[in-house]
Design an enzyme around this catalytic site. Sequence first.
Site, PDB file in Angstrom:
ATOM      1  N   LYS A  48       0.838  -1.209   0.000  1.00  0.00           N
ATOM      2  CA  LYS A  48       0.000   0.000   0.000  1.00  0.00           C
ATOM      3  C   LYS A  48       0.867   1.252   0.000  1.00  0.00           C
ATOM      4  CE  LYS A  48      -2.915   0.724   3.576  1.00  0.00           C
ATOM      5  NZ  LYS A  48      -2.712   2.041   4.197  1.00  0.00           N
ATOM      6  N   ASP A  77       1.698  -1.390  11.841  1.00  0.00           N
ATOM      7  CA  ASP A  77       0.359  -1.786  11.382  1.00  0.00           C
ATOM      8  C   ASP A  77       0.026  -3.239  11.721  1.00  0.00           C
ATOM      9  OD1 ASP A  77      -0.107   0.728  10.303  1.00  0.00           O
ATOM     10  OD2 ASP A  77       0.664   0.183   8.333  1.00  0.00           O
TER      11      ASP A  77
END
Length: 450
Positions: free
Chosen positions: A29, A332
């Site tokens: 991402k 994350d």
Amino acid sequence: MSHDTSAMRPRRFLPNGPLRGRIRVPGDKSISHRSIMLGALAVGETKVTGLLEGEDVLATAAAMRAMGATVERTGEGAWSVHGVGVGALLQPQAPLDMGNSGTSTRLLMGLVASHPITATFVGDASLSKRPMGRVITPLSQMGARIEASVSDQGGGRLPLILKGAFPAVPIAYRLPVASAQVKSAVLLAGLNTPGITTVIEPVPTRDHSERMLKGFGAELDVETDQDGTRIITIRGEAELKPQTIDVPGDPSSAAFFIVAALVVEGSEVLIENVGMNATRAGIVTVLRQMGGHIEELNPREVGGEPVADLLVKHSPLTGVTVDPAIVPSMVDEFPVLFVAAALAEGRTVTTGLEELRVKESDRLAVMAQALTLAGARVEETEDGLIIDGTGGAPLAGGAEQPVATHLDHRIAMAMAVAGIASCNGVEVDDTRPIATSFPTFEAMLDGLCG
Ligand code: S3P
């Protein structure tokens, strides 16, 4: 994404046997966002393959189009970007809709900050709660004018209006929080700022911006002090040359399958083409410390980033005390690490996780509630969770009430993994947010199980 509760897509994730097979997770991402942004600033055609076609990256693509670039899909994961050149971004005619994406917002604020244009940034309910003061401060020092909303938690929230400075003023900025987004916002603003812009980074964070800026031909230097502080300089009024970029698989997406394979008995999964950049690979280090069998096969370089295929086999896990120094390299991955900890033997202690409270949701509070509902033993502290694992036994699961995901894709995916490692399943209230970063997650999980 709308927060219309009637359109929510709940799902109960049930145990369905071991995971077996070979998968390729979608593109990274962070790298996908950056490839579109830098492609949009280079003159000529940048070709990208392996791009993550998730909602967050599509928000970046739409914003770059609104500011003059041509961004087109030419095949599955294949994109072509014709850039306008540094300094030539156009005034967007409508508010830039950032959806759920903090990365789009903060990095694009950096780009707009040194262009003679004004942009309005809007986002969904989750993004509108997240702090933007951390980028407003340095970008204001560079001369940008920002009018932001004020929420219950204080100032600096979306929607906001940013009027770029032209010319912007180069600054030397020491990061007060370990944030690659803040670092990148300042470096991207520096691209169109006369002179040298400097970011001082006491704790290293993901370095995709530095690698890719250099790849596009920007004059960027990184020096590391004796105490590990990184000093990053970029020369402004840069000319970027178009590139061909192959985006490696996202280690943050791979992490859900790594943990799933480790905790479900009888599993063995090969995850191909996973980005292994040291600033991202903390989850592999910690899971190995817990006893996880993760083999790195065929290490190589893809798109200027280290990559490997990961062979993961079911392993009995033991609780650990996670060194807070490793947090930025797996920031994350904590939701899914908490799931691994809930199924390990003994206690896992995490500290230094205050940043998790300002992600897509308050990931400490939300994961503590979600795992407790699934039958885990969890204590929430100010800056972490303390988890006493089951010693390998499945979580009870079976709660009537669904887990509340609060528009947070990683909560939904982490609790899906908890569900397949439970006796009676875990219901997630809404699977729609998964599409922000990993639209094919459920199909891939279903394909490996049963
Ligand atoms: C990102 C940086 C991290 C991470 C986010 C992506 C990036 O955020 O959590 O998912 O692409 O730069 P912070 O900069 O807030 O740590």
